[in-house]
Design an enzyme around this catalytic site. Structure first.
Site, PDB file in Angstrom:
ATOM      1  N   GLY A 164     -53.771  18.905  19.296  1.00  0.00           N
ATOM      2  CA  GLY A 164     -52.708  19.277  18.392  1.00  0.00           C
ATOM      3  C   GLY A 164     -51.792  20.293  18.719  1.00  0.00           C
ATOM      4  CB  CYS A 174     -55.689  18.573  23.903  1.00  0.00           C
ATOM      5  SG  CYS A 174     -54.664  19.797  24.391  1.00  0.00           S
ATOM      6  CE1 TYR A 175     -55.456  24.256  17.414  1.00  0.00           C
ATOM      7  CE2 TYR A 175     -57.153  22.733  16.718  1.00  0.00           C
ATOM      8  CZ  TYR A 175     -56.671  23.978  16.668  1.00  0.00           C
ATOM      9  OH  TYR A 175     -56.553  24.972  15.519  1.00  0.00           O
ATOM     10  CG  HIS A 232     -53.863  14.244  25.359  1.00  0.00           C
ATOM     11  ND1 HIS A 232     -54.026  14.350  24.035  1.00  0.00           N
ATOM     12  CD2 HIS A 232     -53.353  15.498  25.901  1.00  0.00           C
ATOM     13  CE1 HIS A 232     -53.519  15.465  23.692  1.00  0.00           C
ATOM     14  NE2 HIS A 232     -53.028  16.293  24.543  1.00  0.00           N
ATOM     15  CD  GLU A 236     -55.651  11.113  23.585  1.00  0.00           C
ATOM     16  OE1 GLU A 236     -56.275  11.319  24.278  1.00  0.00           O
ATOM     17  OE2 GLU A 236     -54.888  11.928  22.758  1.00  0.00           O
ATOM     18  CG  ASP A 260     -46.722  -6.478   9.737  1.00  0.00           C
ATOM     19  OD1 ASP A 260     -47.244  -6.932  10.706  1.00  0.00           O
ATOM     20  OD2 ASP A 260     -45.974  -5.245   9.663  1.00  0.00           O
ATOM     21  CE  LYS A 304     -45.919  -6.141  14.214  1.00  0.00           C
ATOM     22  NZ  LYS A 304     -45.192  -5.995  12.822  1.00  0.00           N
TER      23      LYS A 304
END
Ligand code: XMP
Length: 511
Positions: A54, A81-82, A167, A169, A225, A367
């Protein structure tokens, strides 16, 4: 034990990537805002919790905070992180401003062999922080460091709390996915079990339960979609679903016919086709301002959809293909960074004053998961894997006014370009590729004749979400072949150019 992971969002721009990575590993995950109540957390029954990064400093007044009781739930926790800084501050450590802010790539040095790092060979990680942990809480030890962060990775094995300053991710943390997988499978002890086949059955029974014997209407555009939404609902309730397809006349070549074929012949639903080409063209006559075009198309669409759907007097639900990123963006603590993208989606959207209840069966999916679900539902591959297409369609791919002739020229040129991309096996590497018809005439020579015709621009970009993009580096031979086919086969174009602008500073579409 449940097999779900709850992600607490502290406002990082990349929180949704954590959810994606966890699901790619085969564990269902959902993002909750950091201030979600303890009751809600317990209700979700997570098997582990991840704290996201964050932008705030944990030492700031009003910094995002959590209840101490989260640590008493006895669940494995991973702080990023945060998330790491918050864990340290709350459990008795200390966090201060870093002398050297670290943004970008760093090399992780493993201080202690640990299950978190099993199988990690490439140690490049991605940092983005101004604060740094100065002192660890009791029971924690450092297991990894970088040049500027002595506590880049920490662990409390007894309490199963782990945290990292980098991070894992993001793709720039080269083997971050291995670290996340180690946390999930080796440390939290979860067994991957999330897959689309099972999800499809769960989603179908949920739709049956929600809808009962009521009726549903759904607007379809031919995009992934809305088609997958319809195919899923059709599988659950069949003829109780009516799909409405409004042909704006601004679609790609043969697209309207393909949509009709799928809905009329392959899905067991009621299908209403509205040929509204003339109405759209009439309303757009003489309009060249891009935002004006969007407004007119949006308004015309809503009027027509409203008129058609109101004929289905006994419908209770309106189905929409809302995806998980839209849901997160609208509830993001930073207020949602992507408002523009959202309003794009609403172009194909629906009247505000409709009295129908919303049915959004894809709202938990990303997606790529929607594509996987489409494949489970046997939606044709060329549709499932199709590049995104904007609601206003070709209208925003021809700067200047819109005419039927221009639409046809653009459709033909675009079709050649896309079929060459497919033939070269490049389609799936590209996020979006399309042609743009420019309102510029140039002089050329064909045979012995002087020509004075329009310029066509080709665009192709790579991207992961459309928020940023790079132009696709085609081989020159490929571009030459496409240009020559278009100039030879499409009357009205005598020059082709390739757009090499990235986003930012450009945007993907020209308007
Ligand atoms: P830009 O041009 O903003 O595009 O870089 C980002 C993504 O959004 C799509 N796009 C739209 N989609 N209505 C839509 O439904 C719109 O008005 C619109 N404008 C852009 C674009 O195709 C790309 O995928």
């Amino acid at each position: 034990m449940s097999n779900k992971i709850l992600i607490l969002d502290f406002g990082s721009q990349v929180t949704k990537l954590i959810a994606r990575r966890v699901r790619e590993i085969g564990i269902y995950s959902e993002i909750f805002n950091f201030d979600v109540s303890l009751e809600k957390i317990k209700e979700f029954k997570p098997a582990a919790i991840i704290f996201s990064g964050g932008p705030a400093s944990v030492n700031a007044d009003n910094a995002p905070d959590i209840s101490d009781e989260i640590f008493d739930l006895g669940l494995p926790i991973l702080g990023i992180c945060y998330g790491e800084q918050l864990i340290c501050r709350k459990l008795g450590g200390s966090v201060g401003f870093a002398d050297n802010h670290e943004y970008g790539k760093a090399e992780l040095e493993i201080i202690e062999e640990h299950a978190l790092f099993n199988g990690v060979n490439n140690k490049q990680v991605w940092m983005s922080h101004g604060d740094v942990v100065n002192n660890l809480p009791e029971g924690f030890k450092a297991i990894g460091k970088t040049a500027d962060a002595p506590y880049a990775a920490i662990a409390n094995d007894e309490k199963k709390i782990y945290a990292m300053q980098f991070h894992p991710e993001v793709v720039h943390s080269i083997e971050g996915d291995v670290i996340l997988k180690n946390f999930i499978t080796k440390l939290a002890g979860l067994t991957p079990d999330w897959n689309m086949h099972d999800y499809k059955d769960v989603a179908i029974s949920q739709i049956k339960e929600t809808v009962g014997d009521k009726k549903v209407v759904c607007g379809v555009s031919g995009g992934v979609d809305s088609t997958v939404t319809s195919a899923l609902i059709a599988e659950a309730i069949g003829q109780q679903l009516t799909c409405i397809f409004v042909d704006t006349g601004l679609l790609r070549k043969n697209e309207a016919e393909q949509v009709c074929d799928i809905f009329e012949n392959r899905l067991n639903v009621n299908f209403i086709f509205v040929d509204a080409k003339d109405k759209f063209l009439g309303n757009l006559k003489g309009v060249s301002d891009p935002e004006q075009k969007r407004k007119i198309i949006g308004k015309t669409f809503i009027e027509i959809f409203d008129e058609e759907s109101s004929k289905i007097t006994d419908a209770d639900f309106l189905a929409q293909g809302t995806l998980y990123p839209d849901v997160i963006e609208s509830s993001h603590p930073s207020g949602g960074a992507s408002q523009t993208i959202k309003s794009h989606h609403n172009v194909g959207g629906l009247p505000d004053d409709m009295k129908l209840k919303l049915l959004e069966p894809l709202r938990e999916l990303f997606k790529d998961e929607v594509r996987a679900l489409g494949r489970e539902l046997k939606v044709p591959e060329d549709l499932v894997g199709r590049h995104p297409f904007p609601g206003p369609g070709l209208a925003i791919r021809m700067p200047g006014n819109i005419t039927e002739e221009k639409i046809q020229v653009l459709q033909d040129a675009d079709d050649i370009y896309i079929s060459e991309i497919r033939a070269a096996g490049l389609y799936d590497e590209i996020w979006q590729a399309f042609a743009v018809l420019l309102p510029v005439k140039t002089v050329g020579v064909m045979g012995d004749q002087r020509t004075y015709e329009n310029v066509l621009a080709l665009r192709a970009v790579t991207a992961s979400d459309g928020m940023t993009a790079d132009y696709y580096p085609f081989e020159h031979d490929f571009l030459g072949k496409v240009a020559s086919r278009i100039i030879n086969e499409v009357r009205g174009i005598n020059r082709v150019t390739y757009d090499i602008t990235s986003k930012p500073p450009g945007t993907i579409e020209w308007e």
